[in-house]
Design a protein around this motif. Structure first.
Motif, PDB file in Angstrom:
ATOM      1  N   MET A 132      44.788  57.803  30.283  1.00  0.00           N
ATOM      2  CA  MET A 132      44.410  58.799  31.256  1.00  0.00           C
ATOM      3  C   MET A 132      44.244  60.153  30.569  1.00  0.00           C
ATOM      4  SD  MET A 132      46.365  59.581  34.738  1.00  0.00           S
ATOM      5  CE  MET A 132      46.670  61.243  35.157  1.00  0.00           C
ATOM      6  N   ARG A 133      43.144  60.827  30.855  1.00  0.00           N
ATOM      7  CA  ARG A 133      42.879  62.125  30.244  1.00  0.00           C
ATOM      8  C   ARG A 133      43.428  63.241  31.131  1.00  0.00           C
ATOM      9  NH1 ARG A 133      36.986  61.704  27.439  1.00  0.00           N
ATOM     10  NH2 ARG A 133      37.416  59.777  26.388  1.00  0.00           N
ATOM     11  N   THR A 134      43.999  64.218  30.478  1.00  0.00           N
ATOM     12  CA  THR A 134      44.529  65.370  31.208  1.00  0.00           C
ATOM     13  C   THR A 134      43.928  66.636  30.625  1.00  0.00           C
ATOM     14  OG1 THR A 134      46.410  65.606  29.726  1.00  0.00           O
ATOM     15  CG2 THR A 134      46.706  64.154  31.622  1.00  0.00           C
ATOM     16  N   LEU A 135      44.292  67.759  31.205  1.00  0.00           N
ATOM     17  CA  LEU A 135      43.792  69.032  30.708  1.00  0.00           C
ATOM     18  C   LEU A 135      44.404  69.405  29.367  1.00  0.00           C
ATOM     19  CD1 LEU A 135      43.578  71.219  33.913  1.00  0.00           C
ATOM     20  CD2 LEU A 135      41.734  70.125  32.664  1.00  0.00           C
ATOM     21  N   SER A 136      45.461  68.685  28.945  1.00  0.00           N
ATOM     22  CA  SER A 136      46.088  69.001  27.661  1.00  0.00           C
ATOM     23  C   SER A 136      45.323  68.395  26.484  1.00  0.00           C
ATOM     24  CB  SER A 136      47.540  68.528  27.648  1.00  0.00           C
ATOM     25  OG  SER A 136      47.576  67.110  27.809  1.00  0.00           O
ATOM     26  N   THR A 137      44.420  67.455  26.730  1.00  0.00           N
ATOM     27  CA  THR A 137      43.614  66.888  25.653  1.00  0.00           C
ATOM     28  C   THR A 137      42.474  67.844  25.320  1.00  0.00           C
ATOM     29  OG1 THR A 137      42.143  65.717  27.146  1.00  0.00           O
ATOM     30  CG2 THR A 137      44.135  64.543  26.450  1.00  0.00           C
ATOM     31  N   PRO A 138      41.883  67.719  24.133  1.00  0.00           N
ATOM     32  CA  PRO A 138      40.757  68.605  23.798  1.00  0.00           C
ATOM     33  C   PRO A 138      39.591  68.478  24.777  1.00  0.00           C
ATOM     34  CG  PRO A 138      41.578  67.530  21.819  1.00  0.00           C
ATOM     35  CD  PRO A 138      42.300  66.907  22.994  1.00  0.00           C
ATOM     36  N   GLY A 152      39.816  67.637  27.940  1.00  0.00           N
ATOM     37  CA  GLY A 152      40.236  68.273  29.189  1.00  0.00           C
ATOM     38  C   GLY A 152      40.180  69.787  29.101  1.00  0.00           C
ATOM     39  N   ALA A 153      40.584  70.323  27.956  1.00  0.00           N
ATOM     40  CA  ALA A 153      40.519  71.774  27.777  1.00  0.00           C
ATOM     41  C   ALA A 153      39.070  72.255  27.792  1.00  0.00           C
ATOM     42  CB  ALA A 153      41.205  72.175  26.472  1.00  0.00           C
ATOM     43  N   LEU A 154      38.185  71.472  27.182  1.00  0.00           N
ATOM     44  CA  LEU A 154      36.768  71.830  27.183  1.00  0.00           C
ATOM     45  C   LEU A 154      36.206  71.798  28.604  1.00  0.00           C
ATOM     46  CD1 LEU A 154      34.291  72.514  25.453  1.00  0.00           C
ATOM     47  CD2 LEU A 154      33.861  70.069  25.267  1.00  0.00           C
ATOM     48  N   ALA A 155      36.594  70.781  29.377  1.00  0.00           N
ATOM     49  CA  ALA A 155      36.134  70.684  30.764  1.00  0.00           C
ATOM     50  C   ALA A 155      36.682  71.841  31.589  1.00  0.00           C
ATOM     51  CB  ALA A 155      36.574  69.351  31.361  1.00  0.00           C
ATOM     52  N   ILE A 207      35.700  77.022  34.337  1.00  0.00           N
ATOM     53  CA  ILE A 207      35.994  78.449  34.488  1.00  0.00           C
ATOM     54  C   ILE A 207      34.732  79.268  34.235  1.00  0.00           C
ATOM     55  CG2 ILE A 207      37.261  80.393  33.473  1.00  0.00           C
ATOM     56  CD1 ILE A 207      39.599  78.417  33.056  1.00  0.00           C
ATOM     57  N   GLY A 208      33.968  78.900  33.214  1.00  0.00           N
ATOM     58  CA  GLY A 208      32.727  79.617  32.908  1.00  0.00           C
ATOM     59  C   GLY A 208      31.707  79.506  34.025  1.00  0.00           C
ATOM     60  N   ILE A 209      31.584  78.336  34.601  1.00  0.00           N
ATOM     61  CA  ILE A 209      30.655  78.152  35.718  1.00  0.00           C
ATOM     62  C   ILE A 209      31.116  78.973  36.920  1.00  0.00           C
ATOM     63  CG2 ILE A 209      29.807  76.481  37.407  1.00  0.00           C
ATOM     64  CD1 ILE A 209      29.743  74.427  35.115  1.00  0.00           C
TER      65      ILE A 209
END
Length: 121
Positions: A1-7, A9-12, A17-19
């Motif tokens: 499972m991918r989370t925001l702590s993976t690279p 997830g951080a990119l997503a 945030i940019g959008i």
């Protein structure tokens, strides 16, 4: 499972945030004129929100279109670059030179800076 702590997830997260940051002025560009024209604050707010609702659908449509015409993409991008260069040469440079003052220090600096940038390219 991918989370925001993976690279990934951080990119997503950073992309989201940019959008979101980019969409804020777009909503204001719709809401503020409506409010100035006498539309209520909440109606103006919701029209601004509604203007962004089409982005996910057309974003997916854009992904599909780019996937279909990917072999033509370099030609399309080079055409767009040529169009931008044409606009600069045809409109912007003559407008900038319309107020030309001989021996103006800022004009000489600008010419020298442009020349040096072209030499680097």
């Amino acid at each position: 499972m991918r989370t925001l702590s993976t690279p990934e997830g951080a990119l997503a997260r950073n992309l989201a945030i940019g959008i979101g940051i980019q969409n804020f002025p777009e909503g204001l560009a719709v809401s503020l004129p409506l409010h100035a024209a006498g539309v209520s604050t909440w109606k103006s707010f919701w029209w601004g929100q509604l203007s962004g609702m089409v982005e996910p659908f057309f974003g997916l449509l854009g992904v599909i279109a780019v996937a279909l015409v990917e072999p033509l993409l370099p030609y399309a991008l080079s055409f767009a670059a040529g169009a931008m260069i044409y606009v600069v040469v045809d409109d912007i440079i003559p407008e900038a030179n319309s107020r030309y003052v001989p021996n103006n220090l800022s004009h000489q600096f600008s010419k020298t800076n442009s020349y040096l940038h072209l030499r680097v390219i």
